[in-house]
Design an enzyme around this catalytic site. Structure first.
Site, PDB file in Angstrom:
ATOM      1  N   LEU A  81      51.191  -1.190 -95.158  1.00  0.00           N
ATOM      2  CA  LEU A  81      50.517  -2.289 -94.449  1.00  0.00           C
ATOM      3  C   LEU A  81      51.494  -3.457 -94.354  1.00  0.00           C
ATOM      4  O   LEU A  81      52.286  -3.680 -95.272  1.00  0.00           O
ATOM      5  CB  LEU A  81      49.282  -2.736 -95.256  1.00  0.00           C
ATOM      6  CG  LEU A  81      48.497  -3.931 -94.691  1.00  0.00           C
ATOM      7  CD1 LEU A  81      47.607  -3.477 -93.522  1.00  0.00           C
ATOM      8  CD2 LEU A  81      47.621  -4.580 -95.764  1.00  0.00           C
ATOM      9  N   HIS A 140      39.090 -22.256-103.157  1.00  0.00           N
ATOM     10  CA  HIS A 140      40.378 -21.696-102.728  1.00  0.00           C
ATOM     11  C   HIS A 140      40.887 -20.680-103.765  1.00  0.00           C
ATOM     12  O   HIS A 140      41.452 -19.649-103.403  1.00  0.00           O
ATOM     13  CB  HIS A 140      41.417 -22.806-102.533  1.00  0.00           C
ATOM     14  CG  HIS A 140      41.054 -23.772-101.436  1.00  0.00           C
ATOM     15  ND1 HIS A 140      40.600 -23.363-100.211  1.00  0.00           N
ATOM     16  CD2 HIS A 140      41.081 -25.129-101.388  1.00  0.00           C
ATOM     17  CE1 HIS A 140      40.356 -24.424 -99.442  1.00  0.00           C
ATOM     18  NE2 HIS A 140      40.632 -25.506-100.137  1.00  0.00           N
ATOM     19  N   ASP A 189      37.266 -18.741 -93.627  1.00  0.00           N
ATOM     20  CA  ASP A 189      36.622 -20.059 -93.687  1.00  0.00           C
ATOM     21  C   ASP A 189      35.486 -20.045 -94.708  1.00  0.00           C
ATOM     22  O   ASP A 189      34.832 -19.012 -94.896  1.00  0.00           O
ATOM     23  CB  ASP A 189      36.091 -20.415 -92.290  1.00  0.00           C
ATOM     24  CG  ASP A 189      35.837 -21.907 -92.139  1.00  0.00           C
ATOM     25  OD1 ASP A 189      36.236 -22.685 -93.026  1.00  0.00           O
ATOM     26  OD2 ASP A 189      35.238 -22.288 -91.126  1.00  0.00           O
TER      27      ASP A 189
HETATM   28  C1  FPP Z   1      39.176 -22.568 -95.143  1.00  0.00           C
HETATM   29  O1  FPP Z   1      38.093 -22.918 -95.974  1.00  0.00           O
HETATM   30  C2  FPP Z   1      40.268 -22.097 -95.936  1.00  0.00           C
HETATM   31  C3  FPP Z   1      41.524 -22.643 -95.949  1.00  0.00           C
HETATM   32  C4  FPP Z   1      41.912 -23.792 -95.133  1.00  0.00           C
HETATM   33  C5  FPP Z   1      42.564 -22.124 -96.808  1.00  0.00           C
HETATM   34  C6  FPP Z   1      42.594 -20.639 -96.948  1.00  0.00           C
HETATM   35  C7  FPP Z   1      43.121 -20.358 -98.282  1.00  0.00           C
HETATM   36  C8  FPP Z   1      42.726 -19.336 -99.083  1.00  0.00           C
HETATM   37  C9  FPP Z   1      41.813 -18.267 -98.666  1.00  0.00           C
HETATM   38  C10 FPP Z   1      43.193 -19.258-100.466  1.00  0.00           C
HETATM   39  C11 FPP Z   1      44.646 -19.218-100.622  1.00  0.00           C
HETATM   40  C12 FPP Z   1      45.254 -18.069 -99.963  1.00  0.00           C
HETATM   41  C13 FPP Z   1      46.322 -17.456-100.450  1.00  0.00           C
HETATM   42  C14 FPP Z   1      46.935 -16.368 -99.674  1.00  0.00           C
HETATM   43  C15 FPP Z   1      46.907 -17.784-101.751  1.00  0.00           C
HETATM   44  P1  FPP Z   1      37.610 -24.425 -95.966  1.00  0.00           P
HETATM   45  O2  FPP Z   1      38.283 -25.127 -97.083  1.00  0.00           O
HETATM   46  O3  FPP Z   1      37.812 -25.018 -94.612  1.00  0.00           O
HETATM   47  O4  FPP Z   1      36.088 -24.245 -96.275  1.00  0.00           O
HETATM   48  P2  FPP Z   1      34.896 -25.135 -95.723  1.00  0.00           P
HETATM   49  O5  FPP Z   1      34.810 -24.863 -94.234  1.00  0.00           O
HETATM   50  O6  FPP Z   1      33.717 -24.597 -96.469  1.00  0.00           O
HETATM   51  O7  FPP Z   1      35.205 -26.555 -96.054  1.00  0.00           O
END
Ligand code: FPP
Length: 225
Positions: free
Chosen positions: A124, A29, A12
């Site tokens: 892994l 992201h 997150d």
């Molecule tokens: C949460 O941060 C993150 C996500 C919903 C997406 C997770 C994706 C990645 C880590 C990148 C892509 C992954 C791969 C494997 C290619 P948020 O957007 O909710 O952040 P915030 O809470 O600050 O708004």
């Protein structure tokens, strides 16, 4: 001594990380995807870690602006294509949990191809939770269990889940919130929980190593005394 066999992470904080810099959320992201590579490589080279499960897209994430959802889909597709050599070099098997039938055909094929190409890797298992919800997985497992007509026990239930990963030992959430957000509900029954304020794009293998040290010192009783 506690062994971190299965680590699960709620990644997150990507959006906030980008916004703090005056950038669009999608930049977070992109940086987050790089961190996935660093953490996966660290885990693949750690003698005790066998499974790393990452929450990459939840069943609730469809509620985000269409442009952000489309960006995440494209990022995942490009990332899987680009990262295949890393999976092979680091001997990592790629696995998915969640209902990917809602993804476009090209992405579904990319996922199937990456799974097939890495299926014999042994250091892994990296599991991406995609269009994943813990309740949804349990409901789908129940349907499979009912259809099988078998007697169900706690031990046998796992075989009806999306993938047979075993219990989570450490559940980590970055980004400061203290919630489970419908992640891996069945498998976290006895997981040790870790919450860090670090936003996912700033999370490092060094911080993971510190959390593992803390995990070792915790007293896990599994309901005993
Ligand atoms: C949460 O941060 C993150 C996500 C919903 C997406 C997770 C994706 C990645 C880590 C990148 C892509 C992954 C791969 C494997 C290619 P948020 O957007 O909710 O952040 P915030 O809470 O600050 O708004």
């Amino acid at each position: 001594m506690n062994r971190p066999r299965h680590i699960a992470i709620i990644m997150d904080g990507n959006g906030r990380w980008a916004q703090q810099r005056g950038w669009k959320r999608i930049k977070g992201h992109e940086k987050g995807a790089e961190v996935v590579r660093h953490i996966t490589t660290y885990c693949a080279n750690h003698p005790e870690i066998e499974v790393l499960t990452l929450y990459a897209f939840s069943t609730e994430n469809w509620k985000r602006p269409k442009m952000e959802v489309e960006f995440l889909m494209k990022l995942l597709d490009n990332w899987l294509q680009k990262e295949l050599p890393t999976y092979q070099k680091e001997n990592v098997r790629f696995e998915v949990i969640g209902d990917i039938s809602r993804f476009n055909k090209a992405l579904q094929e990319r996922i199937a191809y990456t799974k097939e190409m890495t299926k014999n890797n042994t250091k892994l298992t990296q599991v991406l939770a995609l269009n994943y919800g813990g309740r949804d997985e349990i409901v789908r497992a129940c349907r499979r269990a009912c259809a099988s007509g078998e007697e169900i026990s706690e031990e046998s239930f796992e075989k009806f889940m999306d993938s047979q990963l075993g219990d989570v030992d450490m559940l980590i959430r970055t980004g400061g919130e203290k919630r489970i957000s419908n992640f891996l509900l069945w498998r976290i029954a006895y997981a040790e929980l870790f919450f860090t304020d670090t936003l996912w794009p700033d999370f490092t293998p060094a911080e993971l190593a510190e959390l593992i040290e803390e995990f070792r010192s915790r007293h896990r009783r599994f309901g005993g005394i």
